[in-house]
Motif scaffolding. Structure first.
Motif, PDB file in Angstrom:
ATOM      1  N   THR A 551       0.822  -1.210   0.000  1.00  0.00           N
ATOM      2  CA  THR A 551       0.000   0.000   0.000  1.00  0.00           C
ATOM      3  C   THR A 551       0.857   1.261   0.000  1.00  0.00           C
ATOM      4  OG1 THR A 551      -1.881  -1.064   1.068  1.00  0.00           O
ATOM      5  CG2 THR A 551      -1.669   1.294   1.369  1.00  0.00           C
ATOM      6  N   SER A 569      -9.701   0.278  -3.757  1.00  0.00           N
ATOM      7  CA  SER A 569     -10.354   0.483  -2.467  1.00  0.00           C
ATOM      8  C   SER A 569     -11.739  -0.163  -2.461  1.00  0.00           C
ATOM      9  CB  SER A 569     -10.470   1.987  -2.176  1.00  0.00           C
ATOM     10  OG  SER A 569     -11.133   2.212  -0.962  1.00  0.00           O
ATOM     11  N   GLU A 601      -7.679  -0.967   3.607  1.00  0.00           N
ATOM     12  CA  GLU A 601      -8.489  -0.012   2.841  1.00  0.00           C
ATOM     13  C   GLU A 601      -8.192   1.423   3.250  1.00  0.00           C
ATOM     14  OE1 GLU A 601     -13.223   1.207   2.201  1.00  0.00           O
ATOM     15  OE2 GLU A 601     -12.655  -0.449   3.552  1.00  0.00           O
ATOM     16  N   LYS A 605      -6.087   4.687   1.368  1.00  0.00           N
ATOM     17  CA  LYS A 605      -6.609   6.045   1.173  1.00  0.00           C
ATOM     18  C   LYS A 605      -5.685   7.073   1.822  1.00  0.00           C
ATOM     19  CE  LYS A 605     -11.507   4.891   0.643  1.00  0.00           C
ATOM     20  NZ  LYS A 605     -12.890   5.138   1.083  1.00  0.00           N
TER      21      LYS A 605
END
Length: 728
Positions: A551, A569, A601, A605
């Motif tokens: 990520t 996502s 998730e 972001k």
């Protein structure tokens, strides 16, 4: 050869070309740094001029009556280049000596000179030495005198001194000796297990750094054009995976030439490199260097029984480029026949257009080969090698580089790239050109599946993808601006027209490659998600770490990146909801699996927001608002920070920055080498499960908290944590 002195050199001062104004400032900063610090290093790309700067620093100390040691690991040509003033054919420093296996100098004479310089305190002396020679038994007295009297040690390629005999030697010097390292790549090892220069000692600090894009933009290095030529070959069929994914723990993969079919595939792949050369590189008098791959097993059809051929791929490549072997001819023959006597010379006794250089050639032959290669009017025009010429090879006029070896070491990759980025006023080179032959790596996921997770090999597998390595190479500095201004070009070349038999006159299409390679990263991230989805046992700790590590690799440079991450996502959120309802899962898995997807998730972001906040300087405000909307946030850049904190609160076990500071302070204490080695297995597992994920979250808030910044800049973190901290 004897020690150089003022009478022999015929001069009393050291003559150097003046530094440019910007380097004068760096020079003064370095001298000022060493007034209060003992150790430090500079990190600049190959070709920037660090050796020239070092000569000025040596001169400053020398003319103030100091004793200076210029130390390298084992690159004797570099040592000689630095010792001599080539223009005047004499040693650069009037009172100096060179100590290496190539230079036969009286050890007793050198020791007397060192003792005299150390005791008089007003007579400067410079000794140039290789570590291997200095640590030999015959140089023991010289070593002891240097440890006692040296005022300054300059270590070139200091990354070669991490956690080894060189490291131990540097740590023997007392506080009176200043130690300055120079490197283009302040680390060693393959991705996932990297050692860093600051591990040499706790007080080793970066003094000055400049990135490759910055140097290109400032016209200190040549513009760069990087072209990826896809071979369409399966990497598993070309390279040796006898030990499975453990092969990825080395810096190179090894070619497999052990059968007739394997050998044909290797020749076909090498033939593609020749097609690239003929179509995109070949021009009168230009020079090209080819880095070939090592071969571990005996080669089919060549050599005696059980005999291994030194640098076989370099020799094979030279034969392919010279037209002595072709993929077409091999296809017609059931049993491929190779020349048993690879030769660099034609019938007239001159070098062929393509030659190979190996360690088995005599030093005189190597010198003659390199001299001819540096001469634009003489062959060879193409020089093939496996492990030589990667460091310390100074040939600014070199225009083109072909990479036939996939590497898992960013240090090695950067050193290879540095061969063509030097400026050359003599040749008028307008840019350095690099061509990489790339293979399909999809089979590694298909063949090893969950083993990619179990061995934590995700980063290594992806490093085989050229776009990933290039993103790493240009991760620092203003690469976006350099690309916009055309000073860095990255393309893929489509050889489909040639492959379909339309001939060499067919148009070859070059397609621009985008950085960051979000589509590629998303593809492999989806594979990791799929592997996690299929599992229904355990707490998914390893999967979580790998997903979180992946990520933090994402970057958002434009709307397309944000749209790709938004789609990812959405996938993660769907998997999270499905995990809540999955009746196959046991109690432990049902408890942990949805949480894993939830953390990933929100970290994804958060990383997107961080990228926008800290790396989005060239993105317009309207575009930023579109990106925020695509990511599912209110299109208002003023709310980026509040949204970042929202991600932390919803995704992390630590809901606030003070919580992170508290936990990471504990992680820092536990992860120090002194502490970690005494933890029992249960405690180590707890450390990985409960505390290590906080490192990923904390890394995203370094600029928001002085306490976090201090923690992450600490040299006390264990390498397990450093490999997370430094991955970006």
């Amino acid at each position: 050869m004897t020690i150089s002195n003022e009478a022999e050199a015929g001069m009393e001062t050291v003559e150097l070309e003046p530094l440019r104004e910007d380097k004068k400032r760096i020079f003064k900063d370095i001298l000022g740094y060493f007034e209060t610090h003992q150790r430090g290093y500079i990190k600049v790309p190959t070709g920037w001029g660090k050796t020239f700067l070092a000569k000025h620093i040596m001169k400053e100390y020398y003319e103030n009556g100091k004793l200076v040691l210029f130390l390298i690991s084992k690159n004797n040509p570099l040592l000689t280049q630095t010792y001599y003033d080539r223009k005047k054919d004499r040693p650069l420093f009037p009172d100096s000596a060179i100590l290496s296996s190539e230079h036969k100098i009286s050890r007793k004479e050198i020791a007397e000179a060192l003792r005299e310089s150390g005791q008089e305190k007003d007579k400067g002396f410079v000794i140039f030495a290789s570590l291997q020679t200095l640590l030999g038994k015959q140089a023991s007295e010289i070593k002891e005198l240097l440890l006692e009297y040296a005022d300054l040690v300059i270590v070139d390629e200091i990354h070669n001194f991490i956690n080894n005999r060189g490291n131990d030697f540097l740590n023997e010097f007392g506080e009176q000796t200043r130690i300055m390292g120079m490197t283009a790549t302040p680390f060693q090892g393959v991705v996932g297990n990297v050692k860093f220069v600051d591990e040499i000692a706790g007080d080793m600090r970066e003094i000055y750094a400049k990135t490759l894009p910055e140097c290109i933009l400032d016209n200190e290095l040549a513009p760069l054009k990087y072209t990826i030529a896809e071979s369409s070959e399966d990497i598993f069929e070309i390279f040796d995976f006898e030990k499975g994914l453990d092969e990825l723990d080395k810096q190179d993969l090894f070619l497999d030439c052990s059968t007739a079919d394997k050998l044909k595939k290797v020749v076909k792949r090498t033939q593609l490199a020749k097609d690239v050369y003929d179509s995109l590189i070949k021009q009168k008098n230009s020079k090209t260097l080819v880095f070939c791959a090592p071969v571990r097993k005996r080669v089919y059809g060549a050599g005696g029984e059980g005999e291994e051929i030194n640098a076989f791929h370099a020799k094979l490549t030279a034969s392919v480029f010279n037209g002595e072997i072709s993929a077409q001819a091999l296809e017609k023959d059931a049993e491929p026949a190779l020349p048993l006597d690879f030769d660099n010379y034609n019938s007239a006794g001159e070098f062929k257009d393509t030659a190979f250089i190996t360690s088995e050639l005599s030093r005189d032959e190597q010198s003659a080969l390199l001299a001819a290669f540096r001469d634009a009017e003489r062959p060879p025009y193409i020089l093939c090698t496996v492990g030589m010429l990667i460091e310390g090879f100074d040939f600014p006029a070199l225009e083109s580089l072909i990479l036939l070896r996939p590497t898992l070491s960013m240090r090695l990759f950067e050193q290879q790239v540095g061969r063509v980025t030097r400026l050359s006023p003599v040749s008028g080179k307008d840019k350095g050109k690099i061509f990489e032959i790339s293979d399909s790596i999809d089979s590694l996921y298909q063949r090893f599946g969950e083993g990619v997770f179990n061995g934590e090999k995700v980063d290594q597998v992806q490093m085989l993808q050229p776009e990933i390595r290039l993103e790493e190479l240009f991760s620092e500095g203003d690469a976006a601006r350099a690309i916009e201004e055309g000073k860095i070009e990255i393309n893929k070349v489509d050889f489909s027209a040639l492959a379909k038999g339309k001939g060499k006159g067919a148009q070859i299409r070059e397609v621009p490659v985008r950085l960051p390679p979000t589509v590629i990263r998303s593809k492999y991230f989806s594979r990791l998600l799929a592997l996690t989805e299929e599992k229904d046992i355990g707490a998914f700790e390893r999967e979580k770490r790998e997903l979180m590590r992946a990520t933090l690799r994402f970057r958002v440079k434009e709307l397309r990146d944000a749209e790709e991450l938004a789609e990812l996502s959405g996938k993660i959120n769907k998997l999270k909801r499905e995990a809540y309802e999955d009746r196959r899962l046991g109690d432990v898995s049902r408890q942990h699996k949805p949480k894993v997807f939830g953390e990933v998730e929100w970290l994804l972001k958060l990383q997107a927001l961080n990228s926008l906040k800290y790396e989005g300087g060239r993105i317009s405000a309207p575009e930023k608002n579109k990106i925020l909307k695509a990511l599912g946030f209110e299109p208002d850049t003023r709310k980026i920070d509040s949204n970042r904190l929202k991600c932390l609160k919803l995704g992390s076990a630590q809901k606030t920055i003070p919580d992170l500071v508290k936990v990471l302070g504990f992680v820092s204490r536990l992860s120090s080498s002194e502490t970690y080695q005494f933890l029992d297995k249960k405690k180590k597992e707890q450390w990985k499960r409960e505390f290590l994920p906080a490192v990923y979250w904390g890394f995203c808030f370094i600029e928001d908290s002085p306490e976090l910044k201090e923690l992450f800049e600490s040299t006390e973190w264990d390498r397990r944590v450093k490999n997370i901290i430094r991955q970006k």
